[in-house]
Design an enzyme around this catalytic site. Structure first.
Site, PDB file in Angstrom:
ATOM      1  N   SER A 193     -46.318  40.857 -16.752  1.00 25.75           N
ATOM      2  CA  SER A 193     -46.246  42.317 -16.891  1.00 25.75           C
ATOM      3  C   SER A 193     -44.885  42.782 -16.406  1.00 25.75           C
ATOM      4  CB  SER A 193     -47.313  42.996 -16.032  1.00 25.75           C
ATOM      5  OG  SER A 193     -48.575  42.524 -16.396  1.00 25.75           O
ATOM      6  N   GLU A 230     -41.883  45.675 -12.464  1.00 23.23           N
ATOM      7  CA  GLU A 230     -42.625  44.859 -11.492  1.00 23.23           C
ATOM      8  C   GLU A 230     -41.804  43.693 -10.928  1.00 23.23           C
ATOM      9  OE1 GLU A 230     -46.981  43.913 -11.903  1.00 23.23           O
ATOM     10  OE2 GLU A 230     -46.212  41.870 -11.917  1.00 23.23           O
ATOM     11  N   ARG A 256     -50.236  45.174  -5.891  1.00 15.79           N
ATOM     12  CA  ARG A 256     -48.972  44.499  -6.288  1.00 15.79           C
ATOM     13  C   ARG A 256     -47.851  44.807  -5.307  1.00 15.79           C
ATOM     14  NH1 ARG A 256     -52.621  43.136  -9.178  1.00 15.79           N
ATOM     15  NH2 ARG A 256     -52.641  43.117 -11.472  1.00 15.79           N
TER      16      ARG A 256
HETATM   17  P1  FAD Z   1     -40.346  33.966  -7.940  1.00 16.84           P
HETATM   18  O1  FAD Z   1     -40.172  34.630  -9.251  1.00 16.84           O
HETATM   19  O2  FAD Z   1     -39.617  32.693  -7.719  1.00 16.84           O
HETATM   20  O3  FAD Z   1     -39.966  34.991  -6.780  1.00 16.84           O
HETATM   21  C1  FAD Z   1     -40.418  36.319  -6.840  1.00 16.84           C
HETATM   22  C2  FAD Z   1     -39.880  37.063  -5.605  1.00 16.84           C
HETATM   23  O4  FAD Z   1     -40.492  36.537  -4.436  1.00 16.84           O
HETATM   24  C3  FAD Z   1     -38.377  36.882  -5.399  1.00 16.84           C
HETATM   25  O5  FAD Z   1     -37.893  38.059  -4.819  1.00 16.84           O
HETATM   26  C4  FAD Z   1     -38.285  35.740  -4.398  1.00 16.84           C
HETATM   27  O6  FAD Z   1     -37.097  35.731  -3.620  1.00 16.84           O
HETATM   28  C5  FAD Z   1     -39.506  36.006  -3.536  1.00 16.84           C
HETATM   29  N1  FAD Z   1     -40.056  34.777  -2.958  1.00 16.84           N
HETATM   30  C6  FAD Z   1     -40.556  33.722  -3.633  1.00 16.84           C
HETATM   31  N2  FAD Z   1     -41.028  32.806  -2.767  1.00 16.84           N
HETATM   32  C7  FAD Z   1     -40.799  33.308  -1.525  1.00 16.84           C
HETATM   33  C8  FAD Z   1     -41.058  32.826  -0.212  1.00 16.84           C
HETATM   34  N3  FAD Z   1     -41.635  31.647   0.000  1.00 16.84           N
HETATM   35  N4  FAD Z   1     -40.692  33.608   0.844  1.00 16.84           N
HETATM   36  C9  FAD Z   1     -40.089  34.811   0.638  1.00 16.84           C
HETATM   37  N5  FAD Z   1     -39.817  35.305  -0.580  1.00 16.84           N
HETATM   38  C10 FAD Z   1     -40.175  34.559  -1.657  1.00 16.84           C
HETATM   39  N6  FAD Z   1     -48.620  38.223 -11.310  1.00 16.84           N
HETATM   40  C11 FAD Z   1     -49.804  38.706 -10.894  1.00 16.84           C
HETATM   41  O7  FAD Z   1     -49.900  39.311  -9.819  1.00 16.84           O
HETATM   42  N7  FAD Z   1     -50.935  38.569 -11.663  1.00 16.84           N
HETATM   43  C12 FAD Z   1     -50.921  37.933 -12.838  1.00 16.84           C
HETATM   44  O8  FAD Z   1     -51.952  37.811 -13.478  1.00 16.84           O
HETATM   45  C13 FAD Z   1     -49.675  37.417 -13.321  1.00 16.84           C
HETATM   46  N8  FAD Z   1     -49.595  36.809 -14.524  1.00 16.84           N
HETATM   47  C14 FAD Z   1     -48.387  36.362 -14.989  1.00 16.84           C
HETATM   48  C15 FAD Z   1     -48.323  35.768 -16.252  1.00 16.84           C
HETATM   49  C16 FAD Z   1     -47.122  35.302 -16.743  1.00 16.84           C
HETATM   50  C17 FAD Z   1     -47.070  34.672 -18.111  1.00 16.84           C
HETATM   51  C18 FAD Z   1     -45.942  35.409 -15.955  1.00 16.84           C
HETATM   52  C19 FAD Z   1     -44.634  34.863 -16.449  1.00 16.84           C
HETATM   53  C20 FAD Z   1     -45.992  36.011 -14.704  1.00 16.84           C
HETATM   54  C21 FAD Z   1     -47.212  36.505 -14.217  1.00 16.84           C
HETATM   55  N9  FAD Z   1     -47.317  37.138 -12.938  1.00 16.84           N
HETATM   56  C22 FAD Z   1     -48.524  37.594 -12.497  1.00 16.84           C
HETATM   57  C23 FAD Z   1     -46.124  37.307 -12.112  1.00 16.84           C
HETATM   58  C24 FAD Z   1     -45.792  36.065 -11.237  1.00 16.84           C
HETATM   59  O9  FAD Z   1     -46.345  34.907 -11.784  1.00 16.84           O
HETATM   60  C25 FAD Z   1     -46.294  36.212  -9.811  1.00 16.84           C
HETATM   61  O10 FAD Z   1     -45.734  37.354  -9.196  1.00 16.84           O
HETATM   62  C26 FAD Z   1     -45.944  34.994  -8.943  1.00 16.84           C
HETATM   63  O11 FAD Z   1     -46.529  35.110  -7.657  1.00 16.84           O
HETATM   64  C27 FAD Z   1     -44.443  34.774  -8.769  1.00 16.84           C
HETATM   65  O12 FAD Z   1     -44.260  33.493  -8.194  1.00 16.84           O
HETATM   66  P2  FAD Z   1     -42.898  32.723  -8.284  1.00 16.84           P
HETATM   67  O13 FAD Z   1     -43.024  31.526  -7.393  1.00 16.84           O
HETATM   68  O14 FAD Z   1     -42.524  32.453  -9.674  1.00 16.84           O
HETATM   69  O15 FAD Z   1     -41.902  33.778  -7.639  1.00 16.84           O
HETATM   70  P1  NAP Z   2     -56.468  43.871 -19.737  1.00 12.38           P
HETATM   71  O1  NAP Z   2     -57.702  43.145 -19.356  1.00 12.38           O
HETATM   72  O2  NAP Z   2     -56.154  44.089 -21.185  1.00 12.38           O
HETATM   73  O3  NAP Z   2     -56.392  45.251 -18.971  1.00 12.38           O
HETATM   74  C1  NAP Z   2     -55.270  46.124 -19.203  1.00 12.38           C
HETATM   75  C2  NAP Z   2     -55.011  46.900 -17.952  1.00 12.38           C
HETATM   76  O4  NAP Z   2     -56.165  47.635 -17.631  1.00 12.38           O
HETATM   77  C3  NAP Z   2     -54.706  46.000 -16.785  1.00 12.38           C
HETATM   78  O5  NAP Z   2     -53.428  46.335 -16.323  1.00 12.38           O
HETATM   79  C4  NAP Z   2     -55.788  46.278 -15.759  1.00 12.38           C
HETATM   80  O6  NAP Z   2     -55.270  46.609 -14.467  1.00 12.38           O
HETATM   81  C5  NAP Z   2     -56.507  47.494 -16.265  1.00 12.38           C
HETATM   82  N1  NAP Z   2     -57.976  47.340 -16.178  1.00 12.38           N
HETATM   83  C6  NAP Z   2     -58.782  46.779 -17.109  1.00 12.38           C
HETATM   84  N2  NAP Z   2     -60.077  46.869 -16.721  1.00 12.38           N
HETATM   85  C7  NAP Z   2     -60.065  47.456 -15.511  1.00 12.38           C
HETATM   86  C8  NAP Z   2     -61.095  47.816 -14.601  1.00 12.38           C
HETATM   87  N3  NAP Z   2     -62.382  47.585 -14.858  1.00 12.38           N
HETATM   88  N4  NAP Z   2     -60.739  48.402 -13.436  1.00 12.38           N
HETATM   89  C9  NAP Z   2     -59.461  48.640 -13.161  1.00 12.38           C
HETATM   90  N5  NAP Z   2     -58.432  48.325 -13.997  1.00 12.38           N
HETATM   91  C10 NAP Z   2     -58.740  47.754 -15.166  1.00 12.38           C
HETATM   92  O7  NAP Z   2     -55.202  43.132 -19.065  1.00 12.38           O
HETATM   93  P2  NAP Z   2     -54.422  41.824 -19.456  1.00 12.38           P
HETATM   94  O8  NAP Z   2     -53.035  42.158 -19.777  1.00 12.38           O
HETATM   95  O9  NAP Z   2     -55.209  40.954 -20.403  1.00 12.38           O
HETATM   96  O10 NAP Z   2     -54.399  41.093 -18.030  1.00 12.38           O
HETATM   97  C11 NAP Z   2     -55.598  40.640 -17.465  1.00 12.38           C
HETATM   98  C12 NAP Z   2     -55.440  40.574 -15.963  1.00 12.38           C
HETATM   99  O11 NAP Z   2     -54.362  39.692 -15.614  1.00 12.38           O
HETATM  100  C13 NAP Z   2     -55.096  41.939 -15.351  1.00 12.38           C
HETATM  101  O12 NAP Z   2     -55.753  42.053 -14.125  1.00 12.38           O
HETATM  102  C14 NAP Z   2     -53.600  41.860 -15.137  1.00 12.38           C
HETATM  103  O13 NAP Z   2     -53.140  42.593 -14.004  1.00 12.38           O
HETATM  104  C15 NAP Z   2     -53.371  40.373 -14.898  1.00 12.38           C
HETATM  105  N6  NAP Z   2     -52.019  40.000 -15.387  1.00 12.38           N
HETATM  106  C16 NAP Z   2     -50.965  40.340 -14.612  1.00 12.38           C
HETATM  107  C17 NAP Z   2     -49.685  40.007 -14.999  1.00 12.38           C
HETATM  108  C18 NAP Z   2     -48.500  40.317 -14.115  1.00 12.38           C
HETATM  109  O14 NAP Z   2     -47.417  39.815 -14.372  1.00 12.38           O
HETATM  110  N7  NAP Z   2     -48.666  41.114 -13.087  1.00 12.38           N
HETATM  111  C19 NAP Z   2     -49.477  39.359 -16.211  1.00 12.38           C
HETATM  112  C20 NAP Z   2     -50.581  39.067 -16.989  1.00 12.38           C
HETATM  113  C21 NAP Z   2     -51.863  39.398 -16.577  1.00 12.38           C
HETATM  114  P3  NAP Z   2     -54.755  45.531 -13.405  1.00 12.38           P
HETATM  115  O15 NAP Z   2     -53.453  45.042 -13.955  1.00 12.38           O
HETATM  116  O16 NAP Z   2     -54.580  46.339 -12.184  1.00 12.38           O
HETATM  117  O17 NAP Z   2     -55.756  44.458 -13.253  1.00 12.38           O
END
Ligand code: FAD
Ligand code: NAP
Length: 337
Positions: free
Chosen positions: A234, A333, A164
């Site tokens: 998250s 995050e 991340r």
């Molecule tokens: P924004 O929110 O618009 O921007 C985020 C940051 O990036 C800001 O600082 C912005 O200035 C910068 N930025 C955006 N575009 C650019 C660009 N082109 N150049 C330079 N800087 C830029 N994330 C995960 O990693 N895994 C997940 O599973 C995941 N699940 C999610 C589920 C939900 C319901 C939600 C709401 C979010 C989730 N996220 C997850 C977080 C998010 O969706 C990701 O981080 C996504 O990549 C953000 O994209 P965005 O276009 O909305 O970015």
């Molecule tokens: P989940 O499956 O309930 O798991 C909970 C947490 O445990 C997650 O944070 C995940 O880490 C960790 N985990 C589970 N199994 C693992 C394994 N085998 N090895 C290492 N780490 C493990 O999570 P969830 O909330 O339903 O989300 C599912 C996936 O979507 C996750 O990978 C999560 O990161 C991603 N997600 C991300 C965001 C975001 O905004 N960043 C939002 C929603 C979902 P990791 O997070 O490192 O995978």
């Protein structure tokens, strides 16, 4: 390019924070982007590049220039028997692109289905889910270096992708606008079912399309849709701690989920928040209207569409209580503005 002034950002961030921008000017081309950046520079104002607004917390009004980046286009650079290399414009919607690639028979993104936001933001935090990260397919990033004004191509290694994290959150933070993302996708199905939560949903022989459908199904069950319940996914990062700290924590809290992570340990932040008593809880008094989602303690929700200041106060109470109970620091995050 005529920037609008005093614009509401509430519909442009998935937490539905009612902040305003001093100026807003969408960029549909590199020329638009350069003009918008020059407009900000001439007035000595900060700029905020906006994708889908799904990973930001607006702590107040943004006294600068917000630039929604709307560059579009998917170009196939090379096609071989087993793989393709693509260049995808930053303003493409991430999940639309995942669906498009699967429909073409290009694989590797199935575990990253249904992540909100745009392609340009994907490298910023090296998006990851279900055991797969963008780093497994990213080849390069093209963008504007804001210090020199020059277009620059960064290799995968240059991007310093980590858990991340990337160089765009470090040395190149606020210094680089990503305009294109280079990806190498496989034409051979090679699914990753290493995450138990995903493996439980499908057979070991599932196709990439079936894996994508399973990811969508689990996510729809567990995660609130921002359109219905404002959130930024998250809210806290899973903390990475030393082996020594992990040993100590394991002794005191034997059920704390943790996974080996590059010689250290990754802790489940959701477990820590839940154990500290926050799951399903709403803020009170000053923090009313903000809460923690009942189904997933990592997701902070904003049903009251409250200002970012209130969200951050609520988050800091959670951080303090987790620290008091476990001596672990929880980092936020999303990027805070
Ligand atoms: P924004 O929110 O618009 O921007 C985020 C940051 O990036 C800001 O600082 C912005 O200035 C910068 N930025 C955006 N575009 C650019 C660009 N082109 N150049 C330079 N800087 C830029 N994330 C995960 O990693 N895994 C997940 O599973 C995941 N699940 C999610 C589920 C939900 C319901 C939600 C709401 C979010 C989730 N996220 C997850 C977080 C998010 O969706 C990701 O981080 C996504 O990549 C953000 O994209 P965005 O276009 O909305 O970015
Ligand atoms: P989940 O499956 O309930 O798991 C909970 C947490 O445990 C997650 O944070 C995940 O880490 C960790 N985990 C589970 N199994 C693992 C394994 N085998 N090895 C290492 N780490 C493990 O999570 P969830 O909330 O339903 O989300 C599912 C996936 O979507 C996750 O990978 C999560 O990161 C991603 N997600 C991300 C965001 C975001 O905004 N960043 C939002 C929603 C979902 P990791 O997070 O490192 O995978």
């Amino acid at each position: 390019m005529t920037p609008q002034s005093d614009v509401s950002l509430q519909a442009l961030n998935t937490l539905a924070v009612p902040a305003r921008a001093r100026y807003l000017t969408p960029a549909n081309s590199i020329e638009d982007l350069r003009e918008a950046l020059a407009f900000a520079r001439e007035r000595a104002l900060p700029s905020l590049i906006l994708g889908g607004g799904s990973n930001i917390v607006l702590s107040g009004d943004f006294d600068g220039v917000v630039i929604p980046l709307q560059l579009r286009g998917i170009t196939c650079l090379t096609e071989q028997e087993d793989w393709v290399e693509l260049s995808v414009a930053a303003g493409e919607n991430w999940d639309d692109f995942v669906r498009y690639s699967l429909a073409q028979g290009w694989f590797g993104l199935e575990n990253l289905s249904a992540i909100p936001g745009n392609v340009g933001a994907a490298p910023i935090q090296n998006i990851g889910a279900y055991g797969v990260e963008l780093s497994s397919v990213l080849t390069s990033v093209v963008g504007l270096d804001l210090e020199t004004g020059a277009e620059r191509r960064l290799s995968r290694e240059d991007c310093e992708l980590a858990y991340r994290d990337s160089i765009f959150k470090g040395a190149l933070r606020d210094r680089f606008v990503i305009t294109e993302v280079g990806l190498k996708l496989s034409k051979v199905a090679n699914t990753n079912l290493s995450y138990p939560a995903l493996a439980a949903e499908v057979d070991a022989s599932a196709s990439p399309q079936e894996v994508s459908a399973a990811v969508r199904a689990v996510r729809a069950r567990k995660l609130p849709s921002p359109a219905e319940l404002p959130n930024a996914g998250s809210f806290f990062k899973n903390p990475i701690v030393s082996s020594e700290q992990a040993d100590t924590l394991r002794e005191i809290h034997p059920t704390l989920p943790m996974w080996p992570h590059n010689g250290q340990y990754k802790l489940a932040a959701g477990w820590l928040v839940e154990q500290a008593g926050w799951r399903g809880r709403s803020g009170e008094g000053e923090q009313a209207g903000v809460g923690i989602f009942r189904e997933q303690a990592l997701v902070l929700i904003n049903p009251g569409r409250c200002p970012g200041r209130r969200i951050l106060q609520f988050a800091s109470e959670i951080q303090a209580s987790v620290h008091a109970q476990f001596s672990v620091n929880l980092d936020i995050e999303p990027r805070v503005y």
